[in-house]
Design a protein around this motif. Structure first.
Motif, PDB file in Angstrom:
ATOM      1  N   HIS A 135       0.580  -1.343  -0.006  1.00 56.09           N
ATOM      2  CA  HIS A 135      -0.051  -0.234  -0.019  1.00 56.09           C
ATOM      3  C   HIS A 135       0.739   1.846  -0.430  1.00 56.09           C
ATOM      4  O   HIS A 135       2.003   0.866   0.667  1.00 56.09           O
ATOM      5  CB  HIS A 135      -1.244   0.167   0.897  1.00 56.09           C
TER       6      HIS A 135
ATOM      7  N   TYR B 100       0.809   3.512   2.238  1.00 54.79           N
ATOM      8  CA  TYR B 100       0.953   4.439   3.647  1.00 54.79           C
ATOM      9  C   TYR B 100      -1.138   5.451   3.488  1.00 54.79           C
ATOM     10  O   TYR B 100      -1.528   4.758   3.493  1.00 54.79           O
ATOM     11  CB  TYR B 100       1.630   5.517   4.241  1.00 54.79           C
ATOM     12  N   GLY B 101      -0.492   7.093   3.842  1.00 52.99           N
ATOM     13  CA  GLY B 101      -1.730   7.160   3.898  1.00 52.99           C
ATOM     14  C   GLY B 101      -2.399   8.016   2.583  1.00 52.99           C
ATOM     15  O   GLY B 101      -3.294   9.014   2.448  1.00 52.99           O
TER      16      GLY B 101
ATOM     17  N   ASN C 111       0.659   8.041   7.360  1.00 50.47           N
ATOM     18  CA  ASN C 111      -0.185   7.134   7.634  1.00 50.47           C
ATOM     19  C   ASN C 111      -1.913   8.467   7.122  1.00 50.47           C
ATOM     20  O   ASN C 111      -3.219   7.259   7.268  1.00 50.47           O
ATOM     21  CB  ASN C 111       0.092   6.240   8.265  1.00 50.47           C
ATOM     22  N   ASP C 112      -0.947   9.538   7.403  1.00 52.77           N
ATOM     23  CA  ASP C 112      -2.801   9.877   7.631  1.00 52.77           C
ATOM     24  C   ASP C 112      -2.504  11.834   6.890  1.00 52.77           C
ATOM     25  O   ASP C 112      -1.124  12.324   7.408  1.00 52.77           O
ATOM     26  CB  ASP C 112      -3.722  10.344   8.174  1.00 52.77           C
TER      27      ASP C 112
END
Length: 354
Positions: free
Chosen positions: A199, A201-202, A325-326
């Protein structure tokens, strides 16, 4: 904006760069990201900015500083080789061409060989350069930062050492990083991808991360003759990015935010300087139309110089930023005077008068 004003600001920023110190600021990384007298990626970007300034100013004190900086750092010893500590090697390739110093050439060869050898720079999924940093291998991780920190040096080393295989590797790494990090729908790059987790990450469109591609790809295309199909592809990604940046520029400040597509995040100057530099360079190279981009360039240039303090420090620059992650992670990164903030401003202003 008058050339004399830009030249004055450029001199201020460069002088501040050569004197920047951490002054007791507690840092979270093994090597200071602030103090100019350290061998790490921020200083590597900073030194490259100073070199670019030297090429247009011919100020002997700039060249003297660069040579003394390298001689001192090499004498001290370099802690470790990784993606980020490769950054200072880029400018060393140019200084070798100026001086012909054998010790510089030997280090260039040693470092480039390390990148290419099996037990050197770690490869992760599909042979991508793993974004290993000082003290942390970052298993399975690639970042968009790598295109500036490592690929430009490897390309230059390939040119100096007459190693076309090095240039082939650079092309492959550009292609692979685009494959895993470019969000075609948004026209922007994600900061990172992890092959172990599969993935991004964010999935954050981080400002400075995006500008590494904007700056690096035009440096690369400007200097190297590559396959026309590859040139066309790399340029198409750049054009998609620029089109997206035009839609996200702040209406009042005419600059860009630390999370490009989130209006609640703060204006961030290192990324903005990189984008502005890349746009001006695109116009100069004939990739971008001046008619379509002139107003946005003029507005950004007029506003960005307001972030240069009286002592030459570039303000509103975010500190070193690992992948998050965000969006909140990026918005909470503290603001610090940084060598790469100085450098990206230098690259921007130097491009404006070149």
């Amino acid at each position: 904006m008058e050339r004399s004003v830009i030249e004055e600001k450029l001199k201020l920023v460069a002088n501040r760069m050569m004197a920047i110190r951490s002054h007791g600021i507690k840092e979270v990384f093994p090597i200071s990201l602030i103090d100019i007298n350290c061998w790490e990626w921020p200083q590597g970007v900073g030194i490259f900015g100073l070199y670019k300034y030297y090429t247009i100013s011919k100020r002997q004190e700039i060249l003297d500083f660069l040579l003394s900086w390298y001689d001192a750092r090499i004498s001290e010893g370099i802690l470790e080789k990784n993606v980020n500590t490769t950054s200072p090697m880029l400018t060393l390739t140019y200084l070798y061409e100026i001086t012909g110093k054998e010790s510089y050439l030997l280090l260039i060869k040693e470092w480039a060989d390390w990148i290419m050898e099996e037990k050197g720079l770690i490869r992760t999924g599909n042979g991508c350069f793993q974004h290993m940093i000082t003290g942390n291998a970052n298993d399975g991780e690639i970042l968009i930062d790598t295109v500036f920190m490592t690929l430009l040096f490897l390309a230059r080393a390939g040119k100096i050492l007459a190693r076309p295989d090095y240039l082939n590797e650079v092309n492959y790494q550009f292609l692979s990083h685009i494959q895993y990090l470019f969000d075609a729908k948004a026209g922007l790059f994600y900061h990172g991808f992890n092959f172990n987790l599969n993935h991004n990450y964010g999935k954050v469109h981080w400002g400075r991360g995006n500008c590494w591609y904007t700056v690096a790809i035009l440096e690369y295309l400007d200097e190297f003759e590559i396959d026309p199909a590859l040139r066309r592809y790399f340029t198409s990604v750049y054009l998609a990015q620029i089109a997206s940046l035009k839609t996200h520029v702040d209406g009042e400040k005419k600059l860009w935010r630390t999370v490009i597509d989130d209006a609640s995040s703060y204006i961030e100057i290192s990324g903005s300087a990189g984008f502005l530099c890349g746009m001006m360079k695109g116009v100069k190279q004939g990739i971008l139309s001046e008619k379509a981009h002139g107003n946005i360039i003029a507005g950004a240039l007029e506003n960005i110089v307001a972030y240069i303090a009286d002592d030459g420090a570039v303000e509103n620059v975010s500190y070193g930023t690992p992948v998050g992650n965000d969006k909140e992670f990026y918005m909470n990164i503290p603001i610090r005077p940084m060598t790469y903030g100085q450098a990206l401003m230098i690259l921007c202003l130097a491009q404006a008068i070149s």
